[in-house]
Design a protein around this motif. Structure first.
Motif, mmCIF file in Angstrom:
data_model
loop_
_atom_site.group_PDB
_atom_site.id
_atom_site.type_symbol
_atom_site.label_atom_id
_atom_site.label_comp_id
_atom_site.label_asym_id
_atom_site.label_seq_id
_atom_site.Cartn_x
_atom_site.Cartn_y
_atom_site.Cartn_z
ATOM 1 N N GLU A 1 1.143 -1.241 0.472
ATOM 2 C CA GLU A 1 -0.136 0.012 -0.245
ATOM 3 C C GLU A 1 0.579 1.329 -0.013
ATOM 4 N N LEU A 2 0.764 2.220 -1.014
ATOM 5 C CA LEU A 2 1.498 3.074 -1.692
ATOM 6 C C LEU A 2 0.663 4.324 -0.763
ATOM 7 N N PRO A 3 1.344 5.927 -0.263
ATOM 8 C CA PRO A 3 0.626 6.432 0.886
ATOM 9 C C PRO A 3 -0.233 7.222 -1.127
ATOM 10 N N TYR A 4 -1.063 7.847 -1.161
ATOM 11 C CA TYR A 4 -1.961 8.536 -1.687
ATOM 12 C C TYR A 4 -0.831 9.742 -2.463
ATOM 13 N N ASP A 5 -0.932 10.300 -1.453
ATOM 14 C CA ASP A 5 0.146 11.856 -1.970
ATOM 15 C C ASP A 5 1.024 11.744 -3.303
ATOM 16 N N ILE A 6 2.444 10.004 -2.448
ATOM 17 C CA ILE A 6 3.116 9.868 -3.166
ATOM 18 C C ILE A 6 2.158 9.085 -4.837
ATOM 19 N N PRO B 1 15.329 -8.816 5.145
ATOM 20 C CA PRO B 1 15.745 -8.525 5.946
ATOM 21 C C PRO B 1 16.789 -8.896 6.638
ATOM 22 N N ASP B 2 17.714 -9.230 5.961
ATOM 23 C CA ASP B 2 19.571 -9.419 6.281
ATOM 24 C C ASP B 2 19.870 -7.800 5.725
ATOM 25 N N GLY B 3 19.638 -7.221 4.777
ATOM 26 C CA GLY B 3 20.286 -6.232 4.178
ATOM 27 C C GLY B 3 20.179 -6.051 2.988
ATOM 28 N N THR B 4 20.596 -7.068 1.988
ATOM 29 C CA THR B 4 21.120 -7.817 0.381
ATOM 30 C C THR B 4 20.216 -7.626 -0.021
ATOM 31 N N LEU B 5 20.468 -7.238 -1.533
ATOM 32 C CA LEU B 5 19.308 -7.216 -2.566
ATOM 33 C C LEU B 5 19.097 -8.483 -2.822
ATOM 34 N N TYR B 6 17.979 -8.936 -2.954
ATOM 35 C CA TYR B 6 17.708 -9.184 -3.964
ATOM 36 C C TYR B 6 18.055 -9.674 -4.933
ATOM 37 N N PRO B 7 18.579 -10.357 -5.849
ATOM 38 C CA PRO B 7 19.410 -10.225 -7.470
ATOM 39 C C PRO B 7 18.995 -10.028 -8.034
ATOM 40 N N HIS B 8 17.651 -9.635 -8.281
ATOM 41 C CA HIS B 8 16.556 -10.192 -9.620
ATOM 42 C C HIS B 8 15.935 -8.367 -9.754
ATOM 43 N N TYR B 9 15.965 -8.037 -10.008
ATOM 44 C CA TYR B 9 14.447 -6.955 -10.652
ATOM 45 C C TYR B 9 13.141 -7.308 -11.102
ATOM 46 N N GLY B 10 12.594 -5.944 -10.673
ATOM 47 C CA GLY B 10 11.260 -6.612 -10.969
ATOM 48 C C GLY B 10 10.386 -5.768 -11.190
ATOM 49 N N HIS B 11 9.580 -5.653 -12.126
ATOM 50 C CA HIS B 11 8.292 -4.069 -11.892
ATOM 51 C C HIS B 11 6.731 -4.156 -11.619
ATOM 52 N N LEU B 12 6.519 -2.689 -11.823
ATOM 53 C CA LEU B 12 4.795 -2.937 -11.535
ATOM 54 C C LEU B 12 3.790 -3.701 -12.500
ATOM 55 N N VAL B 13 2.602 -4.398 -12.113
ATOM 56 C CA VAL B 13 2.184 -4.844 -12.573
ATOM 57 C C VAL B 13 0.903 -4.004 -12.642
ATOM 58 N N SER B 14 0.813 -3.018 -11.418
ATOM 59 C CA SER B 14 -0.530 -1.745 -11.904
ATOM 60 C C SER B 14 -0.285 -0.927 -10.863
ATOM 61 N N GLY B 15 -0.217 0.436 -11.356
ATOM 62 C CA GLY B 15 0.519 1.508 -11.044
ATOM 63 C C GLY B 15 -0.398 1.617 -9.585
ATOM 64 N N GLY B 16 -2.021 1.137 -9.978
ATOM 65 C CA GLY B 16 -2.856 1.812 -8.683
ATOM 66 C C GLY B 16 -3.882 0.557 -9.106
ATOM 67 N N TYR B 17 -4.237 -0.946 -7.936
ATOM 68 C CA TYR B 17 -5.386 -1.448 -7.934
ATOM 69 C C TYR B 17 -6.571 -0.674 -6.474
ATOM 70 N N THR B 18 -6.425 -0.554 -5.316
ATOM 71 C CA THR B 18 -8.052 -0.523 -5.064
ATOM 72 C C THR B 18 -7.512 0.903 -3.942
ATOM 73 N N PHE B 19 -8.274 1.808 -3.428
ATOM 74 C CA PHE B 19 -7.797 2.522 -2.941
ATOM 75 C C PHE B 19 -8.546 2.642 -1.300
ATOM 76 N N ASP B 20 -7.701 2.844 -0.909
ATOM 77 C CA ASP B 20 -8.222 2.525 0.988
ATOM 78 C C ASP B 20 -8.516 3.566 1.991
ATOM 79 N N GLU B 21 -10.509 4.125 1.523
ATOM 80 C CA GLU B 21 -10.250 5.059 2.145
ATOM 81 C C GLU B 21 -9.711 6.236 3.353
ATOM 82 N N ASP B 22 -10.242 4.803 5.007
ATOM 83 C CA ASP B 22 -8.725 4.868 5.879
ATOM 84 C C ASP B 22 -8.125 5.045 5.907
ATOM 85 N N SER B 23 -7.386 4.266 5.253
ATOM 86 C CA SER B 23 -5.719 4.375 5.313
ATOM 87 C C SER B 23 -4.927 5.386 4.811
ATOM 88 N N GLN B 24 -5.541 5.883 3.390
ATOM 89 C CA GLN B 24 -5.379 6.675 2.491
ATOM 90 C C GLN B 24 -4.356 6.382 1.432
#
Length: 237
Positions: A154-159, A184-207
């Motif tokens: 969940e991404l803050p809506y203002d961002i 969790p140990d601070g290392t990076l997973y060695p594969h890039y990912g990509h977005l499949v949905s920029g905005g799926y569902t908006f929650d009015e309570d958490s914004q």
């Protein structure tokens, strides 16, 4: 294949660099970070397609299977006899021959895709009657795809709104970012990912707005339910 993200976009001037073995290789001040949880990219209940006597369960709990692997075996003799009968009446019943041939093939139920199996939910040597299974069918097992794997956050809506103003459209927003996972140990997973949905569902309570990403998972290191931190940066391609 990629994983589902809850990532947000980095500063406009940031260049994409290959993931390194340590999160310290990424300037955190210029990378947006959000928590997310891994979920299956694909999951299916294995339900019966015929009424027949089960003669075997061809997997154990946690076993990895490939698409087309046999999972449940049924006694074929009744179907074979129906096939022979239809073949004897071939001139008058070509359609029945086709149905009977299909019935024989259905005596072995195959994996619909590569994945990891749940424990069998039925036992060997039991009668399977799909006519009495109800609307939901009989669940014999669940198969879960691990590669690719998805992540949701969940991404803050203002961002999200700021990123949308920068990119101008959902597709540009999706194409304009690459994702990384900080373990969790601070290392990076060695594969890039990509977005499949920029905005799926908006929650009015958490914004907050739900975003999804996808990551390749060829070694099955990432598993559904694993909580991670997602970093997003501008796509340099």
């Amino acid at each position: 294949m990629r994983l589902l993200i809850a990532g947000c976009l980095a500063l406009a001037g940031m260049l994409g660099t290959a993931p390194s073995s340590s999160a310290a290789a990424v300037d955190i001040r210029e990378v947006a970070e959000y928590s997310g949880i891994l979920v299956p990219a694909r999951e299916a209940e294995i339900t019966p397609i015929v009424s027949a006597w089960r003669r075997g369960v061809n997997f154990v709990s946690g076993q990895m299977v490939k698409k087309g692997d046999p999972m449940f075996l049924f006694h074929t003799k009744p179907a074979e006899l129906r096939l022979h009968l239809a073949q004897a009446k071939l001139e008058k019943a070509e359609a029945n021959v086709g149905l009977a041939e299909l019935g024989v093939l259905q005596m072995t139920q195959l994996a619909p895709f590569d994945g990891v199996m749940s424990a069998p939910m039925v036992r060997e040597n039991g009668w399977q009657d799909i006519s009495k299974s109800g609307d939901g069918g009989i669940t014999m097992a669940i198969i879960t795809q691990l590669d690719p794997i998805h992540l949701v956050a969940e991404l803050p809506y203002d961002i999200y709104a700021e990123r949308m103003r920068h990119f101008g459209s959902d597709q540009a927003f999706i194409d304009g970012l690459v994702l990384l996972i900080a373990l969790p140990d601070g290392t990076l997973y060695p594969h890039y990912g990509h977005l499949v949905s920029g905005g799926y569902t908006f929650d009015e309570d958490s914004q907050k707005i739900k975003v999804w990403g996808e990551f390749p998972n060829p070694d099955h290191f990432l598993r559904p339910g694993f909580r991670v931190t997602v970093q997003s940066q501008l796509n340099s391609d």
